[in-house]
Design an enzyme around this catalytic site. Structure first.
Site, PDB file in Angstrom:
ATOM      1  N   TRP A   1      -5.888  -8.671  -6.860  1.00 14.32           N
ATOM      2  CA  TRP A   1      -5.868  -8.151  -5.486  1.00 14.32           C
ATOM      3  C   TRP A   1      -7.045  -8.663  -4.682  1.00 14.32           C
ATOM      4  O   TRP A   1      -6.912  -8.962  -3.493  1.00 14.32           O
ATOM      5  CB  TRP A   1      -5.779  -6.630  -5.481  1.00 14.32           C
ATOM      6  CG  TRP A   1      -4.515  -6.137  -6.123  1.00 14.32           C
ATOM      7  CD1 TRP A   1      -4.400  -5.380  -7.252  1.00 14.32           C
ATOM      8  CD2 TRP A   1      -3.167  -6.389  -5.677  1.00 14.32           C
ATOM      9  NE1 TRP A   1      -3.080  -5.153  -7.526  1.00 14.32           N
ATOM     10  CE2 TRP A   1      -2.309  -5.750  -6.592  1.00 14.32           C
ATOM     11  CE3 TRP A   1      -2.613  -7.084  -4.597  1.00 14.32           C
ATOM     12  CZ2 TRP A   1      -0.907  -5.781  -6.457  1.00 14.32           C
ATOM     13  CZ3 TRP A   1      -1.226  -7.124  -4.461  1.00 14.32           C
ATOM     14  CH2 TRP A   1      -0.401  -6.476  -5.389  1.00 14.32           C
TER      15      TRP A   1
ATOM     16  N   ASP B   1     -11.150  -2.067  -1.025  1.00 14.35           N
ATOM     17  CA  ASP B   1      -9.760  -1.697  -1.326  1.00 14.35           C
ATOM     18  C   ASP B   1      -9.816  -0.674  -2.463  1.00 14.35           C
ATOM     19  O   ASP B   1     -10.221  -1.002  -3.582  1.00 14.35           O
ATOM     20  CB  ASP B   1      -9.009  -2.964  -1.760  1.00 14.35           C
ATOM     21  CG  ASP B   1      -7.579  -2.697  -2.240  1.00 14.35           C
ATOM     22  OD1 ASP B   1      -7.167  -1.525  -2.311  1.00 14.35           O
ATOM     23  OD2 ASP B   1      -6.883  -3.688  -2.556  1.00 14.35           O
TER      24      ASP B   1
ATOM     25  N   LYS C   1      -0.035   4.312  -5.072  1.00 15.24           N
ATOM     26  CA  LYS C   1      -0.596   4.383  -6.410  1.00 15.24           C
ATOM     27  C   LYS C   1      -0.976   5.828  -6.726  1.00 15.24           C
ATOM     28  O   LYS C   1      -0.568   6.371  -7.734  1.00 15.24           O
ATOM     29  CB  LYS C   1      -1.838   3.479  -6.529  1.00 15.24           C
ATOM     30  CG  LYS C   1      -1.618   2.045  -6.076  1.00 15.24           C
ATOM     31  CD  LYS C   1      -0.744   1.255  -7.037  1.00 15.24           C
ATOM     32  CE  LYS C   1      -0.154  -0.001  -6.434  1.00 15.24           C
ATOM     33  NZ  LYS C   1      -1.070  -1.019  -6.013  1.00 15.24           N
TER      34      LYS C   1
HETATM   35  C1  LIG Z   1      -0.926  -2.325  -5.385  1.00 16.16           C
HETATM   36  C2  LIG Z   1      -2.213  -2.825  -4.838  1.00 16.16           C
HETATM   37  C3  LIG Z   1      -2.264  -3.613  -3.669  1.00 16.16           C
HETATM   38  C4  LIG Z   1      -1.022  -4.051  -2.924  1.00 16.16           C
HETATM   39  O1  LIG Z   1      -0.445  -2.981  -2.293  1.00 16.16           O
HETATM   40  P1  LIG Z   1       0.832  -3.164  -1.345  1.00 16.16           P
HETATM   41  O2  LIG Z   1       0.863  -1.824  -0.667  1.00 16.16           O
HETATM   42  O3  LIG Z   1       1.992  -3.409  -2.240  1.00 16.16           O
HETATM   43  O4  LIG Z   1       0.587  -4.268  -0.412  1.00 16.16           O
HETATM   44  C5  LIG Z   1      -3.494  -3.999  -3.191  1.00 16.16           C
HETATM   45  N1  LIG Z   1      -4.616  -3.637  -3.826  1.00 16.16           N
HETATM   46  C6  LIG Z   1      -4.616  -2.910  -4.957  1.00 16.16           C
HETATM   47  C7  LIG Z   1      -5.899  -2.542  -5.600  1.00 16.16           C
HETATM   48  C8  LIG Z   1      -3.405  -2.475  -5.490  1.00 16.16           C
HETATM   49  O5  LIG Z   1      -3.408  -1.750  -6.610  1.00 16.16           O
END
Ligand SMILES: *Cc1c(COP(=O)(O)O)cnc(C)c1O
Length: 360
Positions: free
Chosen positions: A101, A171, A195
């Site tokens: 990511w 993030d 998540k």
């Molecule tokens: C799942 C995830 C993403 C991507 O998320 P989307 O909503 O599918 O774009 C980005 N960063 C992390 C840490 C993730 O676990």
């Protein structure tokens, strides 16, 4: 059929209490005669839902007054572009590469300017968090970017990097609301909710107010300007109304539990059950440096691909689903987010012990 223990990395389990409220309120929300799915986002009743969700989120996290909370769409992945388009004024940003990511965010930012990799753990398949003490932060960097919990590899930052005065952008998708967040340490803290918070379709962005302006990169679409959404309290266009409502129920669930310190203790206890077993097992082992282990995503392997596959298959049949590791790493991964009850982890470990006895 009874509910399974779902170890998916995302979309993931939601608290059963929350799902039950959704079911009760499905066809008639609080006497409105409508489902939240059917309501105008401009209606009084929906306004109350989104305002309450924001207020509860702010209370839960302790968001300071000089930060905005935005409910956006496009997933966490859209932030990979939105952040540079809004913040890369010098067209320079520094990235700490700790997994897929962070890599994707780095690649996207490279479209807009100079994206530097100032540290990386790619040399050992992202099984650790790099040393954060004396990072070569670029003097002209607009910000330093991290992915604080690495969903695929199962590492997390236990402390934040010294950015030498630069803005920190993080993030937190796969650790959102799993423990307290010290918002003041960040320029932006954001995550997709699927998540650990709610149903897919909402990205929550917590952004310091002075970073919100019209001074964005030329050509930035209206929808990708933080200002657009901040000025209209996340109601510039139709938001993902129902999903924000479910997030709001999860905020209340966490507040009623006692907040983020309480859920952190629960998460630590849950993760310990699994890690302690992995450390004592003759068959299974964790794949990550102990000091950097995630509380949320726990990758593990046996030394045999056949046994890994057999384990995933038999676990599924026993009601422990989505334990297959990410396609890029193989093996197994148990995601044990807020909504996974401790009992689910205990039962998984009991199942792993039985499997071990049969195969060692
Ligand atoms: C799942 C995830 C993403 C991507 O998320 P989307 O909503 O599918 O774009 C980005 N960063 C992390 C840490 C993730 O676990």
């Amino acid at each position: 059929m009874s509910r399974v223990y779902n170890f998916s990395a995302g979309p993931a389990m939601l608290p059963e209490e929350v799902l039950k409220i959704c079911a009760e309120e499905m066809t008639d929300y609080h006497g409105s005669g409508q489902s939240v799915m059917e309501m105008s986002h401009r209606s009084k009743v929906y306004d109350e839902i989104i305002k309450t969700a924001e207020a509860d989120f702010r209370a839960l996290v302790g968001v300071p007054d000089n930060y905005k909370v935005l409910f956006l769409q496009g997933g966490a992945s859209t932030q990979f572009a939105m952040i540079p388009m809004n913040l890369m004024k010098n067209r320079v940003a520094d990235f700490i590469i700790t997994g897929q990511w962070a890599k994707k965010a780095h690649a996207e930012a490279s479209k807009f300017g100079k994206a530097n990799k100032i540290a990386s753990s790619e040399d050992k398949t992202f099984s650790y968090i790099p040393d954060l003490d004396d990072l070569p932060v670029s003097p002209d960097a607009d910000y330093v970017y991290i992915c604080q919990n690495n969903t695929i590899y199962g590492t997390r930052y236990t402390s934040l990097p010294d950015t030498k005065g630069k803005l920190l952008i993080s993030d937190v998708s796969s650790m959102f609301l799993s423990e307290p967040h010290d918002v003041e340490k960040y320029g932006i803290l954001y995550g997709g909710v699927q998540k650990n918070v709610g149903p897919a379709g909402v990205t929550i962005v917590v952004i310091r107010e002075d970073l919100i302006s019209e001074d964005v990169l030329p050509g930035t679409p209206t929808m990708l300007m933080y200002k657009t959404h901040a000025d209209s309290d996340s109601l510039y266009n139709t938001p993902p109304c129902y999903n924000i409502y479910v997030c709001g129920l999860v905020f209340k669930w966490l507040l009623n539990m006692g907040g983020l310190e309480v859920i952190k203790k629960k998460n630590e206890a849950k993760a310990k059950i699994l890690y302690d077993y992995l450390d004592s097992s003759a068959l299974f082992r964790g794949t990550v440096e102990k000091k950097d282990r995630s509380l949320m995503n726990v990758p593990f392997v046996t030394d045999s691909k056949e046994l890994n596959d057999l384990f995933v298959k038999e676990a599924e049949e026993a009601g422990f689903v989505n334990l297959k590791g990410h396609r890029s790493v193989g093996g197994m991964r148990a995601s044990i987010y807020n909504a996974m009850p401790e009992e689910g982890v205990e039962k998984l470990v009991a199942f792993m012990k039985e499997f071990e006895e049969k195969h060692v």
